[in-house]
Design a protein around this motif. Structure first.
Motif, PDB file in Angstrom:
ATOM      1  N   HIS A 247       1.990  33.490  -6.101  1.00 52.66           N
ATOM      2  CA  HIS A 247       1.785  32.138  -7.068  1.00 52.66           C
ATOM      3  C   HIS A 247       1.401  31.131  -6.494  1.00 52.66           C
ATOM      4  CE1 HIS A 247       1.390  29.798 -10.677  1.00 52.66           C
ATOM      5  NE2 HIS A 247       2.187  29.173 -10.222  1.00 52.66           N
ATOM      6  N   TYR A 248       2.082  30.434  -6.313  1.00 54.20           N
ATOM      7  CA  TYR A 248       2.234  29.575  -5.391  1.00 54.20           C
ATOM      8  C   TYR A 248       0.248  29.865  -4.022  1.00 54.20           C
ATOM      9  CZ  TYR A 248       2.469  26.179  -1.221  1.00 54.20           C
ATOM     10  OH  TYR A 248       2.819  24.859  -0.780  1.00 54.20           O
ATOM     11  N   ARG A 251      -2.639  29.016  -6.485  1.00 51.45           N
ATOM     12  CA  ARG A 251      -2.173  27.680  -6.792  1.00 51.45           C
ATOM     13  C   ARG A 251      -4.306  27.293  -6.230  1.00 51.45           C
ATOM     14  NH1 ARG A 251       1.118  24.113  -5.195  1.00 51.45           N
ATOM     15  NH2 ARG A 251       2.912  25.413  -5.808  1.00 51.45           N
ATOM     16  N   GLN A 254      -7.237  27.490  -7.520  1.00 51.21           N
ATOM     17  CA  GLN A 254      -7.559  26.571  -8.445  1.00 51.21           C
ATOM     18  C   GLN A 254      -8.394  25.020  -8.294  1.00 51.21           C
ATOM     19  OE1 GLN A 254      -3.697  26.530 -10.766  1.00 51.21           O
ATOM     20  NE2 GLN A 254      -4.596  28.957 -10.895  1.00 51.21           N
ATOM     21  N   TYR A 296      -6.463  20.627  -5.253  1.00 43.33           N
ATOM     22  CA  TYR A 296      -6.162  22.089  -6.008  1.00 43.33           C
ATOM     23  C   TYR A 296      -4.707  21.410  -6.512  1.00 43.33           C
ATOM     24  CZ  TYR A 296      -4.038  22.223  -1.433  1.00 43.33           C
ATOM     25  OH  TYR A 296      -2.988  22.486  -0.076  1.00 43.33           O
ATOM     26  N   GLN A 299       1.712  21.091  -7.434  1.00 39.89           N
ATOM     27  CA  GLN A 299       2.946  21.562  -7.551  1.00 39.89           C
ATOM     28  C   GLN A 299       4.655  20.862  -7.103  1.00 39.89           C
ATOM     29  OE1 GLN A 299       2.476  24.924  -9.983  1.00 39.89           O
ATOM     30  NE2 GLN A 299       3.681  25.094 -10.942  1.00 39.89           N
ATOM     31  N   GLN A 424      -6.678  21.288 -15.238  1.00 43.31           N
ATOM     32  CA  GLN A 424      -5.467  21.557 -14.059  1.00 43.31           C
ATOM     33  C   GLN A 424      -4.984  20.648 -13.922  1.00 43.31           C
ATOM     34  OE1 GLN A 424      -4.076  24.663 -13.240  1.00 43.31           O
ATOM     35  NE2 GLN A 424      -5.408  26.201 -14.137  1.00 43.31           N
ATOM     36  N   ASP A 446       8.214  28.787  -5.059  1.00 46.89           N
ATOM     37  CA  ASP A 446       6.541  28.407  -5.291  1.00 46.89           C
ATOM     38  C   ASP A 446       6.164  26.756  -5.831  1.00 46.89           C
ATOM     39  OD1 ASP A 446       7.698  28.445  -7.938  1.00 46.89           O
ATOM     40  OD2 ASP A 446       6.423  28.929  -9.349  1.00 46.89           O
TER      41      ASP A 446
END
Length: 697
Positions: A247-248, A251, A254, A296, A299, A424, A446
């Motif tokens: 998942h990391y 990202r 995106q 991107y 997080q 996003q 993540d």
């Protein structure tokens, strides 16, 4: 094991079994599937990985003459006498004879079906703990079943599984045995990995744990330190690492606004402050700023102990977005904390010409309408609020940065809702609960993590005192002395309503008592049941110094910043968790005055766990030390509210026990994601099924 249990239809041995749903297989009725679902079992892997709690030894029959008091044993013999005795209480007595002696089976609670099965002349096999009774050896409420001359003795230890109402051990054992004989048990790990870790294969591990040999090391099996347990723990940790690291990596594909560094706003903000940033604050601000420059979504988790200065770092991140013409949002879990952020940001940013909007559930319709319009047309550059920010009518014109304070208090859907307000946006999560390294490596794999690991200069250490409730008068004197010297104090209570079970003093009773004790002081009251406007009025009076003593529930646990408050009394401290005690203690010691936290406890009612908690909080003010102890006592699921966060929970691995396996799983996950995409998919399918991409925001 008892007679009279419902006999299930045998599973179809020819059925083709996959890792998917258990629907449609012969014998797996809707009622049975519902019961299995209560145990979290919905597919083949759920059955395979439903692990035993403990084991009983039914592999040998012990003669009555060889029984020993206090030991568990299995005996087989003929029923020679059965009777129901009514005095001194109703009890079913059954005498068993195996030619070497007699054993009494005693049942204090029994059913007519048991009387029917325990007939004289029947052969019974009973398993239970042996004790010395009035008539010799006896077992109280043993497991038993009627057997014949040909009934075989078990060849493996018998597993005892977690279960639910209406689901017997026999049924669970049968369906797990079915799964073991029909599922694909081939390894997803190369043999080289198993050899390097000195672990058995996946199939060998399951066979060992579900059907251990009689000579197996029972201690290592039940402590989960056996190599078979270690194999499954490693595989589970690897699946978690693969899922979160994948998942990391995704990202980075995106799109998000690439925000150039701030040229003017951050400089102007820092010049206006009456304090300088610590080196730790500067370091994390730089990490966040670099993330915001990337195309991107960031997080990042920003963690720092109570009072370490996370809010100003968040303000700097917001400035970077605002200077480039974008909006930023800060979300807090309570109105008290959200309003505190609003007041602080308004004081810092209004002089810079930045419009700060405030959004909360308690607002009037007119004010709310005005705020929503300002957010929608972009006039409001920074928006601060509670979960009210999630609501559909809240529309941002250009949201580039979402900041979530005390992130573990929001569920995954709530955090996702805020992100979806702006396509996003970058996301910065803040937590004043320091996260132990193993937890960070596992559940936050993540995320990028920044830590503010020093407190601002000028803060005086908080002195913690443990005082028995019997010395309450001394504590009242301490409170009076502090307030008469011009300082302020908190008195924290754990419950609002009377509870006969816990017999805790309520916050309202305490408030009335303290008003009577200190007629010359202004005493305030705040708790979660009050209307938001009332809470705000009380907190404003305390912040302004108009109220000397604030009686409160744990609503003041986070965010309240009153530098003049130098004393905190926590009632029934033995009832609270470590992290909560540490958070509450952090409300004092925010100014230059010497500060104290008094933990009042009920002497004589301390459990071992409560005693350990109070010892830890007394001996340490280091948030990371306290967090590590809290993790060990409560486990990861409760520690950070992870059960509600959407992160895959660990069922087998233990972060404390298996930290070395976690390191190995982390290294292997990094390698595999680059070189072994097929193995990654196969491993994730086994451990996480079709939900392996549990998005964590």
């Amino acid at each position: 094991m008892k007679q009279g249990q419902h006999k299930q239809t045998d599973p179809d041995p020819a059925a083709h079994v996959s890792a998917g749903s258990l629907q449609g297989y012969k014998g797996l009725t809707p009622a049975l599937l519902t019961k299995l679902a209560k145990l979290g079992i919905s597919n083949m892997q759920g059955l395979l990985l439903h692990m035993p709690l403990r084991y009983v030894d039914e592999t040998r029959i012990t003669a009555v003459r060889d029984l020993r008091s206090g030991e568990q044993a299995q005996v087989q013999g003929e029923v020679v006498h059965v009777e129901v005795q009514y005095r001194p209480r109703k009890v079913l007595i059954c005498r068993l004879n195996d030619q070497s002696g007699q054993l009494v089976l005693r049942f204090l609670h029994f059913y007519p079906s048991q009387l029917a099965s325990l007939k004289e002349g029947k052969q019974i096999r009973a398993l239970g703990e042996v004790r010395s009774g009035f008539f010799g050896w006896e077992m109280v409420h043993p497991q038993y079943r009627v057997v014949g001359d040909e009934t075989e003795v078990a060849t493996a230890l018998t597993p005892v599984y977690p279960t639910t109402a209406g689901l017997s051990q026999a049924v669970i054992r049968k369906w797990i045995a079915w799964a073991l004989s029909h599922a694909d048990l081939s390894d997803t790990l190369p043999a080289s990995v198993s050899q390097s870790l000195n672990l058995p294969s996946f199939a060998q591990s399951l066979a060992c744990l579900h059907h251990p040999a009689p000579e197996a090391d029972l201690a290592s099996l039940e402590s989960r330190e056996h190599p078979a347990w270690q194999r499954l723990a490693f595989e589970e940790l690897l699946a978690q690492q693969l899922s979160m690291r994948r998942h990391y990596a995704r990202r980075k594909h995106q799109g998000a606004p690439a925000l150039k560094p701030s040229k003017t706003l951050i400089t102007a903000l820092l010049k206006s402050l009456p304090f300088a940033l610590t080196q730790a604050q500067q370091k994390v601000a730089l990490e966040i700023g670099r993330d915001l420059e990337k195309p991107y979504p960031m997080q990042r988790l920003l963690q720092g102990d109570v009072g370490s200065g996370k809010t100003i770092v968040a303000a700097m991140a917001a400035m970077q977005a605002i200077e480039q013409g974008w909006q930023a949002a800060i979300m807090a879990p309570t109105e008290i904390l959200a309003e505190q952020h609003y007041q602080k940001m308004q004081g810092w940013l209004a002089p810079l010409g930045i419009q700060v909007a405030w959004l909360a559930g308690s607002q009037g319709k007119k004010q709310r309408r005005e705020m929503l319009a300002a957010i929608a047309d972009g006039q409001a550059q920074l928006v601060i609020g509670t979960h009210a920010l999630f609501q559909e009518q809240v529309v941002f014109q250009r949201l580039a940065l979402a900041i979530v304070d005390e992130q573990h208090r929001f569920g995954v859907q709530q955090r996702l809702s805020l992100r979806q307000k702006g396509g996003q946006p970058h996301q910065l999560m803040m937590s004043a609960t320091p996260i132990p390294r193993t937890l960070s490596m596992s559940y936050f794999a993540d995320l990028d993590v920044s830590v503010i690991d020093e407190l601002p200069p000028g803060r005086t250490p908080i002195v913690t005192r443990l005082i028995s409730d019997a010395r309450r008068d001394e504590v009242l004197e301490r409170v009076q002395d502090a307030c008469m010297q011009g300082r302020q104090a908190y008195w924290v209570c754990p419950l609002i309503e009377e509870s006969e079970a816990l017999q805790l003093q309520t916050v309202t009773d305490t408030y009335e008592t303290l008003q009577q004790s200190f007629p010359h002081l202004k005493v305030g009251l705040v708790h979660g049941r009050m209307k938001p406007a009332e809470k705000q009025t009380v907190m404003a009076a305390f912040s302004a110094g108009e109220t000397q003593l604030l009686v409160a529930t744990t609503v003041i646990e986070v965010g309240v910043d009153v530098p003049n408050a130098s004393l905190m009394v926590i009632e029934h401290a033995e009832r609270m968790g470590l992290s909560q005690l540490h958070q509450l203690r952090g409300r004092v010691g925010r100014g230059a005055a010497k500060s104290s936290c008094i933990l009042l406890y009920q002497d004589g009612k301390l459990s071992e766990m409560a005693r350990a908690r109070l010892k830890t909080i007394y001996e340490s003010t280091d948030g990371f030390v306290i967090a590590q102890a809290d993790l060990a006592q409560r486990g990861p699921g409760e520690f950070m509210g992870i059960r509600q966060s959407g992160v895959p929970m660990l069922k087998i691995a233990d972060l404390e026990r298996d930290h070395e396996l976690l390191e190995a799983a982390r290294e292997l996950a990094e390698r595999w994601l680059e070189t072994e995409p097929v193995l990654v998919d196969k491993h994730l399918a086994r451990w996480l099924g079709h939900a392996e991409e549990l998005v964590k925001v």
